[in-house]
Write an enzyme that holds these catalytic residues in place. Structure first.
Site, PDB file in Angstrom:
ATOM      1  N   TYR A 144      85.918 -10.866  69.530  1.00 39.12           N
ATOM      2  CA  TYR A 144      86.729 -11.465  68.461  1.00 39.12           C
ATOM      3  C   TYR A 144      87.998 -10.647  68.301  1.00 39.12           C
ATOM      4  O   TYR A 144      87.951  -9.416  68.290  1.00 39.12           O
ATOM      5  CB  TYR A 144      85.937 -11.457  67.152  1.00 39.12           C
ATOM      6  CG  TYR A 144      86.671 -12.015  65.953  1.00 39.12           C
ATOM      7  CD1 TYR A 144      87.062 -13.352  65.906  1.00 39.12           C
ATOM      8  CD2 TYR A 144      86.960 -11.213  64.846  1.00 39.12           C
ATOM      9  CE1 TYR A 144      87.717 -13.864  64.799  1.00 39.12           C
ATOM     10  CE2 TYR A 144      87.607 -11.724  63.728  1.00 39.12           C
ATOM     11  CZ  TYR A 144      87.997 -13.046  63.708  1.00 39.12           C
ATOM     12  OH  TYR A 144      88.650 -13.549  62.602  1.00 39.12           O
ATOM     13  N   ASP A 239      91.351  -4.012  71.932  1.00 38.78           N
ATOM     14  CA  ASP A 239      91.225  -4.313  70.511  1.00 38.78           C
ATOM     15  C   ASP A 239      90.257  -3.299  69.927  1.00 38.78           C
ATOM     16  O   ASP A 239      89.037  -3.430  70.040  1.00 38.78           O
ATOM     17  CB  ASP A 239      90.718  -5.748  70.321  1.00 38.78           C
ATOM     18  CG  ASP A 239      90.605  -6.103  68.844  1.00 38.78           C
ATOM     19  OD1 ASP A 239      90.596  -5.176  68.005  1.00 38.78           O
ATOM     20  OD2 ASP A 239      90.517  -7.309  68.535  1.00 38.78           O
ATOM     21  N   LYS A 267      90.863  -2.246  60.150  1.00 37.66           N
ATOM     22  CA  LYS A 267      89.687  -1.706  59.451  1.00 37.66           C
ATOM     23  C   LYS A 267      89.885  -0.241  59.008  1.00 37.66           C
ATOM     24  O   LYS A 267      90.603  -0.013  58.059  1.00 37.66           O
ATOM     25  CB  LYS A 267      88.442  -1.971  60.282  1.00 37.66           C
ATOM     26  CG  LYS A 267      88.281  -3.507  60.439  1.00 37.66           C
ATOM     27  CD  LYS A 267      86.970  -4.029  60.932  1.00 37.66           C
ATOM     28  CE  LYS A 267      86.944  -5.545  60.742  1.00 37.66           C
ATOM     29  NZ  LYS A 267      86.875  -6.359  61.944  1.00 37.66           N
TER      30      LYS A 267
HETATM   31  C1  LIG Z   1      87.842  -7.610  62.233  1.00 41.62           C
HETATM   32  C2  LIG Z   1      88.395  -7.734  63.599  1.00 41.62           C
HETATM   33  C3  LIG Z   1      89.661  -8.291  63.846  1.00 41.62           C
HETATM   34  C4  LIG Z   1      90.455  -8.998  62.792  1.00 41.62           C
HETATM   35  O1  LIG Z   1      90.888  -8.181  61.763  1.00 41.62           O
HETATM   36  P1  LIG Z   1      91.254  -8.888  60.357  1.00 41.62           P
HETATM   37  O2  LIG Z   1      91.801  -7.752  59.555  1.00 41.62           O
HETATM   38  O3  LIG Z   1      89.974  -9.458  59.841  1.00 41.62           O
HETATM   39  O4  LIG Z   1      92.262  -9.935  60.631  1.00 41.62           O
HETATM   40  C5  LIG Z   1      90.185  -8.206  65.125  1.00 41.62           C
HETATM   41  N1  LIG Z   1      89.493  -7.647  66.111  1.00 41.62           N
HETATM   42  C6  LIG Z   1      88.270  -7.111  65.935  1.00 41.62           C
HETATM   43  C7  LIG Z   1      87.563  -6.454  67.082  1.00 41.62           C
HETATM   44  C8  LIG Z   1      87.670  -7.171  64.678  1.00 41.62           C
HETATM   45  O5  LIG Z   1      86.424  -6.723  64.507  1.00 41.62           O
END
Ligand SMILES: *Cc1c(COP(=O)(O)O)cnc(C)c1O
Length: 419
Positions: A144, A239, A267
């Site tokens: 994701y 990511d 995060k």
């Molecule tokens: C949470 C998450 C996102 C998105 O971040 P948001 O602040 O919710 O938009 C992107 N990549 C990864 C791996 C994530 O866990």
């Protein structure tokens, strides 16, 4: 009478789709008919509006490395708050946070802040496309990267939980530029690069997958992505929104020794306030406006409260004892839960899959017994333990989770399995 969860849910569902501002919060995947509404948190504990307290393994989906209402973070935010909440102009705090990020993350020489991980991932993709002059992307099923149009195919937990492979509203042409491959499958990537490499802008990957439950990269997987990108002139995007500052101070790229071209952070970087970032080599980042021609912007980017929280957290991560403690706590939790399923852990992120495992990609993850996981979730919730409300998420260990919280959790889970 104090307001209850049911009152709030009845009101919320008339005002907000599903009563929630992010779908997985609805907790339907674990068989709850109402989401929990939270009131407060302290350390490893969270309290709902009905006054129930839980050991919290969700931690707002990862940001709270020092637990809820961490005193040092609150003090930093309070100090910033008194000076004003936003200026729409540069501040000292942004420079300090940028310095912390550059010092910590091996491949980052320059960084740009955003307000969410979604925005950071979207901007990273734009930059990669501009820098290569190519459009095509490779992503991995079960990874994701926020709800970015081009990256929503087979996008892990939120969609896996709801059983939808992709979403209406994404133009066919946009989705058509994204090739989705199985995680940990080097042969599939090599074949796709052989076929599409000339038009490939980037491979984007969660270097430890966290959005189909925790799935570590197999030895050689990240290295192969690096080699394949170099061979065809595509950029490698890590990511690290979850793994950044969690699996090591420098994220998965430090832990596994592979350097991406662009890193996406979120995060933990915001210390529990809305902040995210993306960064890389200076020459690449200077393609961004106003130095370069790639437009990217944000009214609240580098928000003073968020950067104060983030800086307060990141400064404390210079002490290696932080990661020794996280490793030890993660290991204790893992050892306690190992008898009850397939436990996969990297540092302070972990998933108990209701199956024998091992889980190496999204197809393996999908073989988990989600009914059983739902029953486990409800069983331990009634005993004061709040697990991730989906099989396809992580348990997040923080420095606020002590032996007592860990052992209570192991006992509650063990009770479900008849131990
Ligand atoms: C949470 C998450 C996102 C998105 O971040 P948001 O602040 O919710 O938009 C992107 N990549 C990864 C791996 C994530 O866990």
């Amino acid at each position: 009478m104090a307001v209850t969860r049911s009152d709030l849910y009845q009101r919320a569902r008339r005002l907000i789709p599903g009563g929630v501002n992010s779908p997985v919060r609805a907790m339907r995947a674990v068989g709850l008919d109402e989401p929990l509404f939270m009131r407060s948190g302290a350390g490893a504990l969270i309290e709902d509006v009905n006054g129930n307290r839980y050991v919290d393994w969700v931690l707002s989906w990862g940001p709270l490395l020092f637990g809820h209402a961490d005193a040092a973070t609150l003090a930093a935010v309070e100090e910033a708050l008194r000076r004003g909440t936003t200026f729409g102009a540069p501040t000292e705090g942004e420079v300090e946070l940028a310095q912390e990020i550059v010092d910590a993350v091996p491949s980052i020489e320059m960084v740009r802040m955003t307000s969410s991980g979604t925005e950071a991932a979207m901007s990273a993709v734009r930059l990669a496309r501009a820098a290569t002059g190519r459009d095509r992307l490779i992503k991995f099923a079960g990874n994701y990267h926020g709800h970015v149009d081009a990256l929503l195919a087979s996008a892990g937990s939120g969609l896996m939980t709801l059983g939808i492979p992709s979403t209406p509203g994404v133009p066919r042409g946009v989705a058509g530029e994204t090739i989705v491959l199985p995680y940990n499958d080097v042969d599939a990537v090599a074949a796709a690069v052989a076929r599409y490499g000339e038009g490939l802008a980037a491979i984007i990957v969660e270097p430890v997958a966290g959005n189909m439950g925790v799935v570590p990269p197999e030895p050689g997987f990240l290295e192969a992505l690096r080699t394949l990108c170099d061979a065809c002139g595509a950029l490698l995007v890590f990511d690290e929104v979850i793994t950044g500052f969690r699996v090591a101070r420098g994220g998965a790229q430090e832990r596994f020794g592979v350097r991406p071209d662009i890193t996406v952070l979120g995060k933990i970087v915001g210390g529990g306030l809305p902040a995210a970032a993306f960064g890389g080599r200076a020459e690449l980042m200077e393609r961004l406006a106003p130095v370069g021609d790639v437009y990217q912007a944000g009214t609240l980017s580098g928000n003073p409260l968020a950067v104060a929280a983030g800086t307060s957290v990141l400064r404390r991560l210079r002490d290696p004892a932080v990661y020794e403690a996280l490793e030890a706590r993660g290991a204790r939790l893992e050892a306690g839960l190992a008898p009850f399923g397939c436990v996969q852990r990297v540092g302070a992120m972990m998933t108990l899959f209701c199956q024998d495992g091992p889980v190496r990609d999204d197809a393996d993850a999908a073989r988990s017994d989600t009914e059983r996981y739902g029953a486990l979730f409800r069983h331990v919730l009634a005993r004061g333990v709040y697990l991730a409300p989906s099989q396809f998420e992580c348990m997040f260990v923080s420095l606020a989770h002590g032996d007592e919280e860990i052992d209570r959790t192991i006992e509650a889970v063990g009770g479900f399995f008849g131990h």
